[in-house]
Structures are given as structure tokens and as C-alpha cells.
Design an enzyme around this catalytic site. Structure first.
Site, short mmCIF file in Angstrom:
data_model
loop_
_atom_site.label_atom_id
_atom_site.label_comp_id
_atom_site.label_asym_id
_atom_site.label_seq_id
_atom_site.Cartn_x
_atom_site.Cartn_y
_atom_site.Cartn_z
N LYS A 170 0.85 -1.20 0.00
CA LYS A 170 0.00 0.00 0.00
C LYS A 170 0.88 1.26 0.00
O LYS A 170 0.63 2.21 -0.74
CB LYS A 170 -0.94 -0.02 1.21
CG LYS A 170 -2.05 -1.07 1.06
CD LYS A 170 -2.84 -1.35 2.34
CE LYS A 170 -3.84 -2.47 2.11
NZ LYS A 170 -4.63 -2.86 3.27
N GLN A 198 -4.79 -1.53 9.51
CA GLN A 198 -4.72 -2.87 8.92
C GLN A 198 -5.30 -3.91 9.88
O GLN A 198 -4.98 -3.93 11.06
CB GLN A 198 -3.24 -3.20 8.59
CG GLN A 198 -3.04 -4.48 7.82
CD GLN A 198 -3.61 -4.45 6.40
OE1 GLN A 198 -3.72 -3.40 5.77
NE2 GLN A 198 -4.00 -5.60 5.90
N ASP A 231 -11.16 2.46 3.84
CA ASP A 231 -11.52 1.04 3.76
C ASP A 231 -13.03 0.86 3.53
O ASP A 231 -13.47 -0.24 3.19
CB ASP A 231 -11.18 0.34 5.10
CG ASP A 231 -9.83 -0.34 5.07
OD1 ASP A 231 -9.45 -0.87 4.00
OD2 ASP A 231 -9.16 -0.37 6.12
N1 GUN Z 1 -7.10 -7.01 6.11
C1 GUN Z 1 -7.44 -7.77 5.02
N2 GUN Z 1 -8.01 -7.00 4.07
C2 GUN Z 1 -8.02 -5.74 4.55
C3 GUN Z 1 -8.47 -4.51 4.02
O1 GUN Z 1 -9.01 -4.40 2.91
N3 GUN Z 1 -8.30 -3.42 4.83
C4 GUN Z 1 -7.75 -3.51 6.06
N4 GUN Z 1 -7.66 -2.39 6.78
N5 GUN Z 1 -7.33 -4.64 6.59
C5 GUN Z 1 -7.46 -5.75 5.82
#
Ligand code: GUN
Length: 292
Positions: A53, A97, A120
Site C-alpha cells: 500500500k 490494517q 476502507d
Molecule cells: N485485512 C485484510 N483486508 C483488509 C483490508 O481491505 N483493509 C484492512 N484495513 N485490513 C485488511
């Protein structure tokens, strides 16, 4: 018949290039789009996702700030951090995350994030807005899926989409997106899950089959209608002594058996995965635009 391979890497690169143009335009207006990614603990998969990211932000012209905390940080400390980021006008997107360590309440942490910075799309305000068709920030993985399908020249309107999985991150928002009016939706939607009886009966009716179960190679050839578009959201590590890392990545679809039947299919890796990060860039730009 050989399936069209939907190249998620290529489509994601196109979307990131579009996001870069949009970021450049914001920068020319003295708005520097900025995403803060918060990582708690040492989970190797989470570290890898956060790394990709941050790298994508660099390439897109989005400022990224990575905040790391030890797994032992208290929930109260994490909440104060989110409060500080919510109040900081130079921050447009906040991503914590998941999963978080067991002592933390993920729902409470998600709800602490300002919905207008929730890149998100997990905050209940955004979940609610999505479900009634209001413009909002929507979860990255499911939002990328119609993009892949439509950009591959496949029509969605009027098709029967069957989603396997009912998670809050993929399955449920996927259903909300698919059922809306619009060119990248307008589907008849069925959701199958662990409580579904005779799952194959439903999946065999899918024009668009979206697998988000988290079980390696779960979808077999006899569960797929000939010519269906098959979207594999799974990323599963399976032991493989022949690989240098000792594992290989497989999806939720048994690719070798399904590919000859499908009309189009996404590979793993190189399918849905890169799209998630590309859509995060788009969401960050959208959040920056909304706030100015
Ligand atoms: N963990 C697995 N997929 C995601 C996601 O799309 N966003 C976040 N914040 N954590 C995750």
C-alpha cells in the site's frame, strides 16, 4: 473453450495511472493527498500488505505515513492515535490494517475513524450509505471487482451474480455493490455461505461467480456454468516444499479444472489482489477531494 484471463495486474496499473493524474491535479490545487496506514503487531501477511500500500502511494503521488505499533499497545492508545489523525486536516485517509491483536475490539476501532477518512469503507456510516445507494467510500476489494469485469469487456447488467462468502470486508459489500443500478452493477444477486444447502445448485446458475470463502481451491469445475465469469478473491498459502519460501499462493478456485469451463477467470496471484491496492489509491483521492 479457453477462458479469457482477466489481468488484474494490468487493469490495476491503468487505474493507478488514472489515480496519479487525479493526484497531480489535486497537488496543482495545493492539496497533497495523504494516507496514514496503521499497523499493529508483526503479522507477516499484514506487513506485506501494508508495504504494498505504501509503495503504491509513492508511485501515485499520494503522501503516505506508516505508523507501526507493537502488538501490546492498548486499545486506548490506538484510539487516541485515531482521534489525533481524525483532527489532522492534512490527513485525508486513515487505514488500520486488520486483523488487530485479540485484546482489541476491531468494530470499536473501525467506528472511531472519521467516516470521511475511512478509505476502507468499513465504518457503519459508509456501510449504511452503500446499502441505500448513496455516494460514499466503499471497500476496496469488492469495489475493484466490477472494474475488472467491465474493463475486460464483459457486461454486468441483468446478469446473475453469485457471491460465495458473507464477510464484512468482501461478501456483504460485494452484494450491496452488485445490486445497485448502474453499468458496473444491476445484477441479480445471490449470496451463498457456510449455511447454504446444495451450494453447487446455486453456483451453477451464476453468470458471474465471485469466490470469497478463504478455503484453498474450494470451487471445482462441477460448480461452474460453462462460459461463466469467475472472480477469485482468495489468497491462501499452501505448503509447497518445491518453492523457496516453502509455500505457494492459491485462490479459492481450483484454477486448473475451472479455467477450461469458464468464459473468463482471474488468476491468483495477479487477479483481484493488485486491484485492492489500486482502489485504495482511488479512495484516498476521493477522500482528499471530499475534504479539499
Ligand atoms: N485485512 C485484510 N483486508 C483488509 C483490508 O481491505 N483493509 C484492512 N484495513 N485490513 C485488511
Amino acid at each position: 473453450m479457453t477462458a479469457k484471463i482477466i489481468d488484474g495486474k494490468k487493469i490495476a496499473a491503468e487505474i493507478r495511472a488514472e489515480a496519479k493524474l487525479e493526484a497531480d491535479e489535486l497537488i496543482s490545487q495545493n492539496i497533497q493527498p495523504c494516507l496514514v496506514v496503521v499497523l499493529v503487531g508483526e503479522d507477516p501477511a499484514s506487513k506485506a500488505y501494508v508495504g504494498s500500500k505504501v509503495k503504491a502511494c509513492e508511485e501515485t503521488g499520494i503522501k503516505s505515513i506508516k505508523v507501526t505499533h507493537p502488538a501490546g499497545i492498548s486499545e486506548a492508545e490506538l484510539m487516541s492515535e485515531i482521534d489525533r489523525l481524525n483532527a489532522d486536516n492534512s490527513v485525508h485517509g486513515i487505514l488500520v490494517q486488520l486483523p488487530l491483536p485479540k485484546h482489541m475490539d476491531e468494530d470499536a476501532v473501525t467506528e472511531r475513524i472519521d467516516p470521511s477518512k475511512d478509505v476502507d469503507g468499513f465504518h457503519p456510516v459508509n456501510v449504511g450509505k452503500l446499502s441505500i445507494g448513496l455516494d460514499c467510500l466503499t471497500p476496496c476489494t469488492p469495489t475493484g471487482i466490477p472494474e475488472m469485469i467491465v474493463r475486460s469487456g464483459i457486461e454486468m447488467s441483468g446478469k446473475h451474480a453469485v457471491v460465495i462468502g458473507r464477510s464484512n470486508i468482501v461478501g456483504k459489500p460485494m452484494m450491496s455493490l452488485l445490486v445497485q443500478k448502474g453499468e458496473k452493477a444491476n445484477c441479480t444477486v445471490t449470496c451463498c455461505h457456510s449455511g447454504t444447502k446444495d451450494l453447487a445448485y446455486f453456483t451453477r446458475q451464476a453468470d458471474i461467480l465471485i469466490a470469497a470463502i478463504g478455503v484453498p481451491e474450494f470451487v471445482k469445475a462441477d460448480m461452474v456454468k460453462e462460459g461463466a465469469t469467475v472472480i477469485d478473491v482468495g489468497i491462501n498459502r499452501v505448503d509447497d516444499a518445491t518453492k523457496p519460501r516453502g509455500y505457494k499462493l492459491v485462490g479459492d478456485v481450483d484454477y486448473a479444472s475451472v479455467e477450461p469451463i469458464a468464459g473468463a477467470i482471474t488468476p491468483v496471484p495477479g487477479g483481484v489482489g493488485p486491484m485492492t491496492v489500486a482502489m485504495l489509491m482511488k479512495n484516498t483521492i476521493k477522500a482528499a477531494r471530499m475534504r479539499g
